[in-house]
Design an enzyme around this catalytic site. Structure first.
Site, PDB file in Angstrom:
ATOM      1  N   HIS A   1       0.824  -1.206   0.000  1.00 26.97           N
ATOM      2  CA  HIS A   1       0.000   0.000   0.000  1.00 26.97           C
ATOM      3  C   HIS A   1       0.862   1.261   0.000  1.00 26.97           C
ATOM      4  O   HIS A   1       0.552   2.240  -0.685  1.00 26.97           O
ATOM      5  CB  HIS A   1      -0.939  -0.021   1.204  1.00 26.97           C
TER       6      HIS A   1
ATOM      7  N   GLU B  61       2.224   1.767  -3.451  1.00 25.02           N
ATOM      8  CA  GLU B  61       1.150   2.322  -4.292  1.00 25.02           C
ATOM      9  C   GLU B  61       1.114   3.844  -4.162  1.00 25.02           C
ATOM     10  O   GLU B  61       1.104   4.566  -5.152  1.00 25.02           O
ATOM     11  CB  GLU B  61      -0.193   1.733  -3.870  1.00 25.02           C
ATOM     12  N   HIS B  62       1.105   4.345  -2.933  1.00 26.61           N
ATOM     13  CA  HIS B  62       1.028   5.785  -2.715  1.00 26.61           C
ATOM     14  C   HIS B  62       2.277   6.510  -3.192  1.00 26.61           C
ATOM     15  O   HIS B  62       2.185   7.551  -3.840  1.00 26.61           O
ATOM     16  CB  HIS B  62       0.778   6.091  -1.234  1.00 26.61           C
TER      17      HIS B  62
END
Length: 80
Positions: free
Chosen positions: A27, A30-31
């Site tokens: 995650h 992803e950011h």
């Protein structure tokens, strides 16, 4: 849609591939990869939409933007 560009990138890498000591890394990546782009700022105020998600099996990026920039944005870039 007419005069719009859409891109969807699906990577078959998700949180299930993380080890116990790596929980949340997919995650974060992803950011960082999506929101950390230097060119992404040019999309603001252009009618663009973007989003990304990470689930157990995938990381997916979505981008929907116009193929031409609004005149105001073009003028700002010319002044720089």
């Amino acid at each position: 849609p007419k005069q719009r560009f859409e891109a969807h990138l699906e990577m078959r890498v998700g949180s299930l591939m993380e080890e116990d000591d790596e929980q949340g890394v997919a995650h974060i990546v992803e950011h960082v990869s999506f929101l950390g782009s230097r060119k992404r700022g040019e999309l603001y105020n252009s009618g663009s939409e973007s989003n990304a998600l990470t689930d157990f099996h995938h990381t997916v990026y979505h981008l929907n933007c116009p193929t031409t920039m609004p005149k105001q944005q073009q003028q700002q870039q010319q002044q720089q």
